[in-house]
Design an enzyme around this catalytic site. Structure first.
Site, mmCIF file in Angstrom:
data_model
loop_
_atom_site.group_PDB
_atom_site.id
_atom_site.type_symbol
_atom_site.label_atom_id
_atom_site.label_comp_id
_atom_site.label_asym_id
_atom_site.label_seq_id
_atom_site.Cartn_x
_atom_site.Cartn_y
_atom_site.Cartn_z
ATOM 1 C CB CYS A 117 -5.821 -88.330 51.635
ATOM 2 S SG CYS A 117 -5.286 -89.897 52.364
ATOM 3 C CG HIS A 218 -5.162 -89.850 47.083
ATOM 4 N ND1 HIS A 218 -4.443 -88.729 47.479
ATOM 5 C CD2 HIS A 218 -5.070 -90.726 48.104
ATOM 6 C CE1 HIS A 218 -3.931 -88.929 48.667
ATOM 7 N NE2 HIS A 218 -4.300 -90.133 49.084
ATOM 8 C CD GLU A 220 -4.512 -86.281 45.037
ATOM 9 O OE1 GLU A 220 -3.842 -86.244 46.078
ATOM 10 O OE2 GLU A 220 -5.683 -86.720 44.992
#
Length: 256
Positions: A117, A218, A220
Site C-alpha cells: 500500500c 493488503h 496482511e
C-alpha cells in the site's frame, strides 16, 4: 544462512499525526504481517518510521531485506505536485523522509524490498514516479474508509505471476491514492478492472539486481486469502537468504 533471516519492517506505529482509529487499524495490519513474517522464517526488526531508532544506513548494515507496510498518504511535494484534500491531517514528514531513505538505501545495495500500500506508493516516488492523489469514488475503498474486496489481474511474465500465478484473483484493498507515472526501472505487474495499478516490481528482479515487489492491496488483512502473503514472503525470504549484509553487529529489535 542458518536460522531466521533478519529483515527491517517499517511503518508508523506511533505518531500524533494519526488518529486513534487509524493507528489501531495499522497495528492490526502489522500484527497480521508479523505472524506471516515469522512463519516465513524471517526475523522482523521493527522500526517506527515516524521516530526511527537508527538511520537507514545503520539499520541495513546487518539486514537481509526491507518490508515497508501501509500508512498515511505520501506528501505530494516529494513528487513535485501541489497537495490537495484532507490527507494532510495524517501525513508524517518524518516517516516520509525515513522510509524514502530506507528504500533508496535498500535499492542501492540490491537488498530485497517488499512493499504494501503506502510502501508501494513511496517505492514508486523514490524511483521518480508520481501518484494519483485521489481516485474518487470507485472499487478501492468504502465511503467510510473500510476495506473492500475486488479483483486484480496479474500480468504474465512478471515475478508476481511467478509467485501468485497469472490471471484474476480477489484482493483486500483500502486506498484512495495509487501509482500514476511509473518510476524508473519499475514495471506494472497487476491492475484492477478500472485500470488502477495494483502492483509494481523491479524490471530486472534476477539475483544480481535484487528482489523488488510492491502490492497496492493488503495481503496482511485478516479477511485476505492467506496464501497470497505466504507465497510472497516465501519468495522474498528465498531472495533475502542469499544477501550478504554489510556488517555483522546485531541490531536490537524494538517491540512492534
Amino acid at each position: 544462512m542458518n536460522g531466521p533471516i533478519p529483515v527491517i519492517v517499517s511503518y508508523s506505529s506511533e505518531t500524533p499525526r494519526h488518529d486513534a482509529a487509524f493507528a489501531d487499524e495499522l497495528r492490526a495490519l502489522a500484527a497480521g504481517a508479523a505472524t506471516a513474517i515469522a512463519e516465513a522464517g524471517l526475523e522482523a526488526r521493527w522500526v517506527n518510521a515516524a521516530a526511527p531508532h537508527s538511520d537507514a544506513h545503520d539499520l541495513l548494515a546487518t539486514a537481509h531485506g526491507v518490508i515497508v507496510l501501509g500508512g498515511a498518504d505520501v506528501d505530494p511535494s516529494l513528487y513535485g505536485a501541489t497537495p490537495y484534500g484532507a490527507w494532510m491531517d495524517s501525513a508524517d514528514a518524518a516517516a516520509d523522509a525515513f522510509e524514502a531513505a530506507l528504500l533508496r538505501e535498500a535499492l542501492e545495495r540490491g537488498v530485497p524490498v517488499f512493499t504494501i500500500c503506502r510502501g508501494t506508493q513511496l517505492l514508486n516516488v523514490v524511483r521518480g514516479g508520481t501518484l494519483v492523489q485521489d481516485l474518487g469514488a470507485g472499487i478501492h475503498r468504502e465511503p467510510n474508509q473500510d476495506m473492500v474486496t475486488h479483483p486484480v489481474a496479474v500480468h504474465p511474465g512478471t515475478r508476481l505471476a511467478a509467485v501468485l500465478g497469472t490471471g484474476t484473483r480477489d484482493v483486500r484493498s483500502g486506498h484512495h491514492q495509487a501509482v500514476d507515472a511509473l518510476g524508473e526501472g519499475l514495471v506494472v505487474s497487476a491492475t484492477a478492472p478500472d485500470g488502477v495499478i495494483e502492483a509494481i516490481e523491479g524490471r530486472d528482479t534476477g539475483r544480481d539486481a535484487g528482489w523488488v515487489v510492491g502490492v497496492q492491496w493488503h495481503p496482511e488483512d485478516a479477511a485476505s486469502d492467506p496464501a497470497q502473503l505466504r507465497l510472497l514472503l516465501a519468495d522474498f525470504a528465498a531472495a533475502a537468504r542469499i544477501v550478504l549484509p554489510v556488517g555483522d553487529d546485531p541490531i536490537a529489535a524494538p517491540a512492534a
